[in-house]
Motif scaffolding. Structure first.
Motif, PDB file in Angstrom:
ATOM      1  N   CYS A 245      58.136  16.644  -8.365  1.00 57.71           N
ATOM      2  CA  CYS A 245      59.058  17.760  -8.217  1.00 57.71           C
ATOM      3  C   CYS A 245      58.654  18.498  -6.946  1.00 57.71           C
ATOM      4  O   CYS A 245      57.518  18.964  -6.832  1.00 57.71           O
ATOM      5  N   THR A 246      59.565  18.583  -5.992  1.00 55.60           N
ATOM      6  CA  THR A 246      59.251  19.202  -4.709  1.00 55.60           C
ATOM      7  C   THR A 246      60.277  20.274  -4.377  1.00 55.60           C
ATOM      8  O   THR A 246      61.442  19.969  -4.116  1.00 55.60           O
ATOM      9  N   LEU A 247      59.843  21.517  -4.401  1.00 56.90           N
ATOM     10  CA  LEU A 247      60.678  22.636  -3.983  1.00 56.90           C
ATOM     11  C   LEU A 247      60.526  22.754  -2.471  1.00 56.90           C
ATOM     12  O   LEU A 247      59.406  22.835  -1.953  1.00 56.90           O
ATOM     13  N   VAL A 248      61.641  22.739  -1.747  1.00 57.55           N
ATOM     14  CA  VAL A 248      61.594  22.775  -0.284  1.00 57.55           C
ATOM     15  C   VAL A 248      61.416  24.226   0.171  1.00 57.55           C
ATOM     16  O   VAL A 248      62.182  25.100  -0.213  1.00 57.55           O
ATOM     17  N   LEU A 249      60.362  24.434   0.984  1.00 53.88           N
ATOM     18  CA  LEU A 249      60.016  25.774   1.454  1.00 53.88           C
ATOM     19  C   LEU A 249      60.247  25.906   2.953  1.00 53.88           C
ATOM     20  O   LEU A 249      60.081  24.943   3.701  1.00 53.88           O
ATOM     21  N   ASP A 250      60.595  27.100   3.379  1.00 63.51           N
ATOM     22  CA  ASP A 250      60.718  27.409   4.792  1.00 63.51           C
ATOM     23  C   ASP A 250      59.309  27.448   5.390  1.00 63.51           C
ATOM     24  O   ASP A 250      58.437  28.128   4.862  1.00 63.51           O
ATOM     25  N   GLN A 251      59.071  26.720   6.465  1.00 63.91           N
ATOM     26  CA  GLN A 251      57.731  26.646   7.047  1.00 63.91           C
ATOM     27  C   GLN A 251      57.258  27.979   7.611  1.00 63.91           C
ATOM     28  O   GLN A 251      56.076  28.300   7.575  1.00 63.91           O
TER      29      GLN A 251
ATOM     30  N   THR B  17      58.351  31.271   6.675  1.00 72.16           N
ATOM     31  CA  THR B  17      58.178  32.344   5.692  1.00 72.16           C
ATOM     32  C   THR B  17      57.458  31.899   4.427  1.00 72.16           C
ATOM     33  O   THR B  17      56.938  32.734   3.690  1.00 72.16           O
ATOM     34  N   GLY B  18      57.479  30.597   4.140  1.00 74.61           N
ATOM     35  CA  GLY B  18      56.871  30.099   2.910  1.00 74.61           C
ATOM     36  C   GLY B  18      57.737  30.327   1.688  1.00 74.61           C
ATOM     37  O   GLY B  18      57.328  30.068   0.558  1.00 74.61           O
ATOM     38  N   LYS B  19      58.970  30.791   1.888  1.00 71.17           N
ATOM     39  CA  LYS B  19      59.887  31.052   0.773  1.00 71.17           C
ATOM     40  C   LYS B  19      60.804  29.854   0.545  1.00 71.17           C
ATOM     41  O   LYS B  19      61.043  29.052   1.435  1.00 71.17           O
ATOM     42  N   SER B  20      61.332  29.778  -0.661  1.00 69.57           N
ATOM     43  CA  SER B  20      62.223  28.688  -1.046  1.00 69.57           C
ATOM     44  C   SER B  20      63.469  28.663  -0.169  1.00 69.57           C
ATOM     45  O   SER B  20      64.034  29.699   0.161  1.00 69.57           O
ATOM     46  N   LYS B  21      63.911  27.446   0.148  1.00 71.33           N
ATOM     47  CA  LYS B  21      65.166  27.271   0.877  1.00 71.33           C
ATOM     48  C   LYS B  21      66.348  27.103  -0.086  1.00 71.33           C
ATOM     49  O   LYS B  21      67.482  26.940   0.347  1.00 71.33           O
ATOM     50  N   GLY B  22      66.061  27.100  -1.399  1.00 74.02           N
ATOM     51  CA  GLY B  22      67.137  27.036  -2.380  1.00 74.02           C
ATOM     52  C   GLY B  22      67.495  25.644  -2.858  1.00 74.02           C
ATOM     53  O   GLY B  22      68.514  25.453  -3.502  1.00 74.02           O
ATOM     54  N   PHE B  23      66.647  24.653  -2.533  1.00 74.04           N
ATOM     55  CA  PHE B  23      66.896  23.315  -3.067  1.00 74.04           C
ATOM     56  C   PHE B  23      65.586  22.589  -3.315  1.00 74.04           C
ATOM     57  O   PHE B  23      64.538  22.980  -2.802  1.00 74.04           O
ATOM     58  N   ALA B  24      65.679  21.542  -4.137  1.00 74.02           N
ATOM     59  CA  ALA B  24      64.481  20.790  -4.516  1.00 74.02           C
ATOM     60  C   ALA B  24      64.854  19.339  -4.778  1.00 74.02           C
ATOM     61  O   ALA B  24      66.024  19.005  -4.962  1.00 74.02           O
ATOM     62  N   PHE B  25      63.813  18.496  -4.809  1.00 76.87           N
ATOM     63  CA  PHE B  25      63.968  17.092  -5.167  1.00 76.87           C
ATOM     64  C   PHE B  25      63.148  16.828  -6.417  1.00 76.87           C
ATOM     65  O   PHE B  25      62.015  17.302  -6.532  1.00 76.87           O
ATOM     66  N   VAL B  26      63.729  16.076  -7.348  1.00 78.25           N
ATOM     67  CA  VAL B  26      63.041  15.705  -8.585  1.00 78.25           C
ATOM     68  C   VAL B  26      63.109  14.190  -8.711  1.00 78.25           C
ATOM     69  O   VAL B  26      64.192  13.609  -8.594  1.00 78.25           O
ATOM     70  N   VAL B  27      61.953  13.556  -8.934  1.00 82.26           N
ATOM     71  CA  VAL B  27      61.903  12.099  -9.094  1.00 82.26           C
ATOM     72  C   VAL B  27      61.602  11.787 -10.550  1.00 82.26           C
ATOM     73  O   VAL B  27      60.584  12.230 -11.091  1.00 82.26           O
TER      74      VAL B  27
END
Length: 78
Positions: free
Chosen positions: A30-36, A38-48
């Motif tokens: 499970c990977t939550l994509v973060l802004d490099q 600010t370190g905050k979530s970009k609002g999307f993720a990948f789940v395998v």
């Protein structure tokens, strides 16, 4: 199967996403994509999820559901 989860609240954590999908089967990654910057979530993720039928079950059950006041969208990642 790799799933893309979009329209997440900026406050939703990786752990919360993992819990949502674990209810439908095994989650390998499970990977939550973060802004490099600010370190905050970009609002999307990948789940395998290794089991295709469990992944399809999660996709069907969770697509268009509300998580932290946002209606999330789940689809197969390309």
């Amino acid at each position: 199967m790799k799933l893309l989860v979009r329209n997440l609240s900026r406050s939703t954590t990786e752990q919360e996403i993992r819990l949502l999908f674990t209810a439908h089967g095994t989650v390998n990654e499970c990977t939550l994509v973060l802004d490099q910057t600010t370190g905050k979530s970009k609002g999307f993720a990948f789940v395998v999820m290794p089991n295709e039928s469990e992944a399809n079950s999660a996709l069907t059950a969770l697509h268009e559901t509300r998580v932290a006041k946002n209606r999330i969208r789940v689809k197969i990642a390309q």
